[in-house]
Design an enzyme around this catalytic site. Structure first.
Site, PDB file in Angstrom:
ATOM      1  N   SER A 284      -5.470 -16.728   4.716  1.00 26.67           N
ATOM      2  CA  SER A 284      -5.003 -16.489   3.334  1.00 26.67           C
ATOM      3  C   SER A 284      -3.523 -16.829   3.254  1.00 26.67           C
ATOM      4  O   SER A 284      -2.864 -17.051   4.275  1.00 26.67           O
ATOM      5  CB  SER A 284      -5.197 -15.019   2.963  1.00 26.67           C
ATOM      6  OG  SER A 284      -4.178 -14.229   3.559  1.00 26.67           O
ATOM      7  N   ASP A 285      -2.971 -16.875   2.065  1.00 25.36           N
ATOM      8  CA  ASP A 285      -1.516 -16.919   1.952  1.00 25.36           C
ATOM      9  C   ASP A 285      -0.999 -15.479   2.033  1.00 25.36           C
ATOM     10  O   ASP A 285      -1.766 -14.519   2.100  1.00 25.36           O
ATOM     11  CB  ASP A 285      -1.075 -17.639   0.664  1.00 25.36           C
ATOM     12  CG  ASP A 285       0.355 -18.168   0.800  1.00 25.36           C
ATOM     13  OD1 ASP A 285       1.052 -17.766   1.759  1.00 25.36           O
ATOM     14  OD2 ASP A 285       0.789 -18.981  -0.031  1.00 25.36           O
ATOM     15  N   TYR A 286       0.306 -15.364   2.018  1.00 25.51           N
ATOM     16  CA  TYR A 286       0.985 -14.079   2.229  1.00 25.51           C
ATOM     17  C   TYR A 286       0.497 -13.018   1.226  1.00 25.51           C
ATOM     18  O   TYR A 286       0.791 -13.120   0.038  1.00 25.51           O
ATOM     19  CB  TYR A 286       2.482 -14.319   2.023  1.00 25.51           C
ATOM     20  CG  TYR A 286       3.420 -13.372   2.712  1.00 25.51           C
ATOM     21  CD1 TYR A 286       4.148 -13.799   3.822  1.00 25.51           C
ATOM     22  CD2 TYR A 286       3.634 -12.086   2.257  1.00 25.51           C
ATOM     23  CE1 TYR A 286       5.047 -12.958   4.449  1.00 25.51           C
ATOM     24  CE2 TYR A 286       4.526 -11.239   2.884  1.00 25.51           C
ATOM     25  CZ  TYR A 286       5.226 -11.684   3.976  1.00 25.51           C
ATOM     26  OH  TYR A 286       6.129 -10.847   4.599  1.00 25.51           O
TER      27      TYR A 286
END
Ligand code: BGC
Length: 760
Positions: A284-286
């Site tokens: 995932s992204d942050y």
């Protein structure tokens, strides 16, 4: 003989396929064995990616209780810590103090160089030089691995047609074809041929998907897009990276067709795995999983389950997986088989990197001093910078500068270190950057006197400066009043033969969370430019920016404009090389420069309307504006040289292409000016009649060629039916028979043209 060679090649291919199968079987066996020993908590632990801070925490959360989590087997990977010693310590905790001793992944954002920072990716893309791009990625991998990092959150391949979006700085511009070539070059550069080698790193292609098309150009914003646009323009570079063997893929923050990317099953499973056959793992992204709560997709448990079920394997920082998946399993909201799948993919990545053979393979205390910031690396950064610069205007041959006389070097970016590296250079040190003043003073053979004055602040507004200065001083508001600075600049300018003004954006005026609704040069600098023009001296603008800027006024005022992006650690030397003519500029824009913000989105490969206005004069009841022409300030593919190139004799070897055939297009390019130089010869195609509306032209090939002054070179392109194919209304990738037009030239408005027919 020919038969024998074909036979040998076949045998070699067969052997390598068998070898790969053997390797895959070995990996499957190993991973299955290991997973057989893992508890459900340990499996979920592998899906957890944390950061203890130290890099750029791009959200409000950073991970806590890191040591305890590692020892408990709750961590699959870490990012944002650097150096063999620290990383060895952390790895030791996982290997020696957790129950199963599974090594961790160590990642980082190595976006444009590790410590030897080279130009921002958008700048680098303007080189149109795939070999150079691959070499820079390889150098970044060598430096990063020397510091213990072997998993990279790059390349970013988000296509964007919106320069308000600050993250255009990190991508390769607006074109899917060029973007795909660059994606491949970067993946090869980072990963090399062998992921277990201590000088290569696993790449992550990001942000999947459509992140470059946020509404209004505002970062993290909603995206709404037709499948036609997705498949033809925004997805191809991801597919290219996957075909090049990229190890992992990062989801994006935005929604795709109403479902956030990190929880979008159509995107992560139907398309990515089932259609494209991606075999790596998805991160995932942050905190993008947690952010689905704000998207309105449910609480942390619900969004975490949604993501796992969609096909997400690793959760960056938010710990939704770590804290809720077991409960969801007990409640029947996720299946153990899906947790197993995700865990397997993360373990496979570790296997491919050779971590189970030697978890410490990347930690060699001798390497940083040898491999990082070496003279060789700095020289590559300098080469990359010179090749990224785009000459936008050069009247009366003001450039290259004479090495005699007096040069007034003026502007807030003329003697600055803090803004040379550009956005997303968390491991670079601005203090190592060469300011332009220094680079020009050190230029070989320089006899010219160089007088310097700051002239203006980047911005006079302290509130604005505070927003920009989050990672260190970028906008330094001078103690002197703007009037005093201007007076000094004018007194310097009047003593000179030529004025070089270095203006533009501070580094953090573009990049993540740095969208702008006004993409002009800030007003204090505009005032300076106007005043310098009024001196009557020849005026050269060196413009820095992380995005296309709207510079209509500056285009009128300046005699020459060199656009240098944010050039990296060798900024001053590279700029001096180009200004004094040691290198003849060869960069060409990979994103259209609009006249004003109201034209956005403005991009070259647009479809026709039913009421086109091909000229720039307003026509009632045609598709145009009352107050600005349709044409941009500088089109895609545009960039000048100190020499001139003329195109002639476009020829096609046939007027018809068989359905399984090919056709070649040649053109003669003559260097008709006074300097040797490089030219990016570009091929565009238009499908004249199709089942859906097609763009007026699309890039389908390019070659960067060096031509000595006075010489002519024949450049030939081969077009195959696959190059003419597109995703139709039913999203089938087809080339439709019929008439095609080709254009060849030095930019996207090239006029030399020819036609052919694709036969059924
Ligand atoms: C960015 C990613 C980056 C990640 C980790 C996020 O905010 O969108 O591009 O890789 O942070 O630093």
């Amino acid at each position: 003989m020919k038969k024998m060679i074909v036979g040998l090649l076949f045998m070699a291919a067969l052997l390598s396929a068998c070898e790969k199968q053997g390797r895959d079987e070995g990996m499957n066996r190993f991973v299955s064995d290991l997973m057989g020993k893992m508890t459900i908590e340990e499996k979920i632990g592998q899906l957890n990616l944390i950061t203890p801070g130290g890099g750029i925490p791009t959200g409000s959360v950073v991970s806590t209780d890191v040591e305890e989590k590692i020892k408990a087997g709750n961590v699959g990977g870490i990012f944002g810590i650097y150096g063999p010693e620290k990383l060895r310590q952390a790895q030791k905790m996982a290997v020696e103090e957790s129950r199963l001793g599974i090594p961790m992944l160590f990642g980082a954002d190595v976006i444009h160089g590790y410590k030897t920072t080279y130009p921002i990716p958008l700048g680098l893309s303007a080189s149109w030089d795939m070999d150079l791009i691959e070499r820079t990625a390889r150098m970044a991998a060598k430096e990063a691995t020397a510091d213990g990092i072997f998993w990279n959150f790059s390349p970013m391949v988000d296509i964007s047609r919106d320069p308000r979006w600050g993250r255009v700085a990190e991508g390769a511009g607006e074109d899917a074809w060029l973007g795909s070539e660059i994606a491949k070059a970067m993946v090869h550069g980072y990963q090399g041929e062998d992921l277990t080698s201590p000088v290569t790193m696993m790449a992550t292609v990001k942000h999947f998907a459509l992140y470059g098309a946020p509404e209004g150009g505002r970062d993290y914003n909603r995206v709404d897009m037709s499948r036609y646009n997705m498949f033809n323009y925004y997805l191809p570079p991801f597919k290219a990276a996957i075909d090049a063997g990229v190890g992992s893929i990062m989801t994006s923050f935005n929604d795709v067709d109403g479902i956030p990317a990190s929880g979008n099953r159509w995107l992560l499973t139907d398309l990515l795995r089932n259609k494209w056959g991606f075999r790596g793992f998805v991160v995932s992204d942050y905190t993008s999983v947690n952010e689905m709560i704000d998207h309105g997709m449910g609480d942390l448990q619900a969004v975490s389950a949604l993501s796992l079920n969609a096909g997400l394997d690793m959760d960056m920082v938010g710990e939704g997986f770590l804290t809720t998946l077991k409960k969801s399993l007990e409640e029947g909201k996720v299946r153990e088989a899906d947790i197993d799948k995700a865990c397997r993919r993360v373990l496979e990545a570790k296997y491919k990197l050779g971590l189970f053979d030697d978890p410490y393979r990347y930690f060699n205390d001798e390497r940083p001093a040898i491999d990082i910031l070496s003279a060789e690396n700095r020289s590559l950064a300098r080469e990359a910078a010179t090749k990224s610069f785009v000459l936008l205007k050069n009247e009366k041959q003001v450039l290259p500068l004479q090495k005699q006389g007096t040069i007034a070097l003026i502007g807030p970016l003329a003697n600055d270190r803090n803004n040379m590296l550009g956005t997303w250079a968390p491991t670079g040190d601005p203090q190592l950057a060469v300011p332009i003043f220094e680079g020009m003073m050190n230029a070989p053979g320089r006899q010219a006197k160089i007088l310097y004055a700051k002239g203006a602040n980047i911005s006079d507004d302290p509130e604005y400066a505070a927003k920009i200065n989050v990672f260190g001083p970028r906008i330094m508001i001078d103690e002197r009043s703007p009037e005093m600075m201007l007076r000094e600049a004018l007194s310097v300018a009047t003593q000179a033969d030529v004025v070089v003004a270095v203006v533009g954006e501070a580094t953090e005026m573009s990049g993540e969370s740095s969208s702008r609704s006004d993409i002009t040069i800030p007003e204090p600098q505009k005032k300076l430019i106007r005043a310098l023009k009024a001196t009557g001296k020849p005026l050269v603008l060196v413009v820095m920016g992380g995005r296309p800027l709207a510079m209509e006024e500056e285009h009128e005022l300046a005699d020459a404009i060199l656009f240098v992006w944010h050039p990296g650690v060798e900024a001053g030397n590279a700029i001096a090389d180009v200004l004094f003519g040691a290198y003849n500029p060869s960069g060409e824009l990979t994103m259209t420069f609009p006249r004003n913000v109201g034209q956005i989105p403005v991009y070259y490969n647009h479809r026709n309307t039913g009421r086109p206005n091909p000229g720039d004069t307003f026509q009632k009841f045609r598709s145009n504006y009352l107050d600005v022409p349709n044409s941009p300030l500088y089109p895609f593919g545009y960039g000048l040289s100190y020499t001139t190139f003329e195109y002639a004799n476009l020829t096609l070897n046939s007027s018809q292409m068989a359905a399984s055939g090919e056709i070649s297009v040649s053109v003669e390019v003559t260097n008709s000016g006074q300097f040797d130089g490089e030219e990016v010869v570009q091929l565009y195609v238009r499908d004249m009649v199709a089942s859906v509306t097609r763009p007026l032209r699309e890039l389908k090939g390019f070659q960067k060629v060096f031509i000595e002054k006075g010489a002519t070179r024949k450049v030939t392109f081969t077009i195959k039916p696959g190059d003419l194919a597109f995703y139709n209304y039913d999203l089938e990738f087809v080339a439709e028979p019929g008439e095609f037009q080709v254009f060849v030239g030095g930019h996207s408005t090239a006029e030399l043209t020819g036609e052919f027919e694709l036969l059924p």
